[in-house]
Motif scaffolding. Sequence first.
Motif, short mmCIF file in Angstrom:
data_model
loop_
_atom_site.label_atom_id
_atom_site.label_comp_id
_atom_site.label_asym_id
_atom_site.label_seq_id
_atom_site.Cartn_x
_atom_site.Cartn_y
_atom_site.Cartn_z
N LEU A 1 -32.11 -30.75 28.04
CA LEU A 1 -32.55 -31.82 27.26
C LEU A 1 -31.17 -30.87 26.91
O LEU A 1 -30.38 -29.78 27.03
CB LEU A 1 -32.91 -30.70 25.90
CG LEU A 1 -33.41 -31.60 24.99
CD1 LEU A 1 -33.49 -33.02 24.73
CD2 LEU A 1 -34.04 -30.49 23.50
N GLN B 1 -40.91 -36.43 14.21
CA GLN B 1 -40.57 -37.28 13.13
C GLN B 1 -42.04 -37.48 12.58
O GLN B 1 -41.74 -38.86 11.34
CB GLN B 1 -39.52 -38.30 12.80
CG GLN B 1 -38.28 -38.22 13.55
CD GLN B 1 -37.03 -39.42 13.41
OE1 GLN B 1 -36.94 -40.15 13.53
NE2 GLN B 1 -35.95 -38.46 13.85
N GLY C 1 -31.84 -37.84 15.37
CA GLY C 1 -32.98 -36.47 15.33
C GLY C 1 -33.39 -37.32 17.07
O GLY C 1 -34.34 -36.17 17.00
N TRP C 2 -32.76 -37.96 17.27
CA TRP C 2 -33.22 -38.86 19.05
C TRP C 2 -32.83 -37.76 19.92
O TRP C 2 -31.90 -37.78 20.10
CB TRP C 2 -33.21 -40.31 18.64
CG TRP C 2 -33.47 -40.82 18.06
CD1 TRP C 2 -33.82 -41.44 17.06
CD2 TRP C 2 -34.80 -41.97 18.63
NE1 TRP C 2 -34.53 -41.81 16.33
CE2 TRP C 2 -35.56 -42.26 17.35
CE3 TRP C 2 -35.89 -42.01 19.72
CZ2 TRP C 2 -36.44 -43.38 17.48
CZ3 TRP C 2 -36.92 -42.68 20.06
CH2 TRP C 2 -36.88 -43.33 18.29
N PRO C 3 -33.98 -37.20 20.66
CA PRO C 3 -33.17 -36.33 21.68
C PRO C 3 -32.80 -36.57 22.64
O PRO C 3 -32.86 -38.24 23.34
CB PRO C 3 -34.62 -35.41 22.60
CG PRO C 3 -35.80 -36.55 21.86
CD PRO C 3 -35.15 -37.65 20.90
N HIS C 4 -31.64 -36.90 23.44
CA HIS C 4 -30.87 -36.92 24.56
C HIS C 4 -31.56 -36.04 25.86
O HIS C 4 -31.18 -35.24 25.99
CB HIS C 4 -29.53 -37.32 24.71
CG HIS C 4 -29.72 -38.60 23.28
ND1 HIS C 4 -29.42 -39.35 23.61
CD2 HIS C 4 -29.76 -38.02 22.22
CE1 HIS C 4 -29.55 -40.91 22.49
NE2 HIS C 4 -29.26 -39.79 21.85
N LEU D 1 -40.15 -36.96 19.27
CA LEU D 1 -38.86 -36.93 18.24
C LEU D 1 -39.53 -35.79 17.08
O LEU D 1 -38.27 -35.88 16.61
CB LEU D 1 -39.41 -38.26 18.58
CG LEU D 1 -38.79 -38.46 17.49
CD1 LEU D 1 -36.91 -38.87 17.44
CD2 LEU D 1 -38.87 -40.91 17.12
N ILE E 1 -37.73 -40.97 26.88
CA ILE E 1 -38.31 -39.39 25.74
C ILE E 1 -39.39 -39.37 26.61
O ILE E 1 -39.05 -37.45 27.25
CB ILE E 1 -38.33 -39.83 24.62
CG1 ILE E 1 -36.61 -39.52 23.91
CG2 ILE E 1 -38.50 -37.77 24.12
CD1 ILE E 1 -36.95 -40.26 22.78
N GLN F 1 -29.74 -33.70 20.32
CA GLN F 1 -29.87 -34.48 19.64
C GLN F 1 -28.94 -35.21 19.05
O GLN F 1 -28.26 -34.64 18.13
CB GLN F 1 -31.61 -33.92 18.27
CG GLN F 1 -32.31 -33.41 18.85
CD GLN F 1 -33.15 -33.15 17.40
OE1 GLN F 1 -32.80 -33.17 16.91
NE2 GLN F 1 -34.80 -32.92 18.00
N ASP F 2 -29.38 -36.73 19.02
CA ASP F 2 -27.92 -37.39 17.78
C ASP F 2 -28.15 -37.19 16.69
O ASP F 2 -29.20 -36.56 16.32
CB ASP F 2 -28.10 -39.26 18.91
CG ASP F 2 -29.49 -39.16 17.92
OD1 ASP F 2 -30.27 -39.64 17.40
OD2 ASP F 2 -28.94 -40.88 18.75
#
Length: 114
Positions: free
Chosen positions: A72, A42, A79-82, A40, A58, A75-76
């Motif tokens: 990958l 963060q 900042g969260w990866p999708h 993440l 994740i 990110q939304d």
Amino acid sequence: MKPAEINLKFTALQYRIAADFDNEKPDIKVLLFLIGVQELGQGPRKFNKRQKEELMHIANCKLFSQMGFYELEGQDQDGWPHWKLVKTIPNYAILEQEMLIKSLIITYFEENGY
């Protein structure tokens, strides 16, 4: 790696992390959570139950991306990866699943200099 080698390396990793965090030996779920927080990017903070589940997802996606199962997507806005599943993950027996996850976790930490 053979199962015996995986188990030895995994146990050593657990003890290193336990010592670094001055805590008890982490299980697979805790290690997945730590990988999720790292991915993440963060920093450490409080997460609610849903966020903790997302962090573990994740981590699983990141680990299985090593084998080409996930890519990958981006990110939304937070900042969260999708991730996108690009190849079906075979059905593994329980013991095979455990050994695979352990070996992927070991590889992740080794590649990240831990």
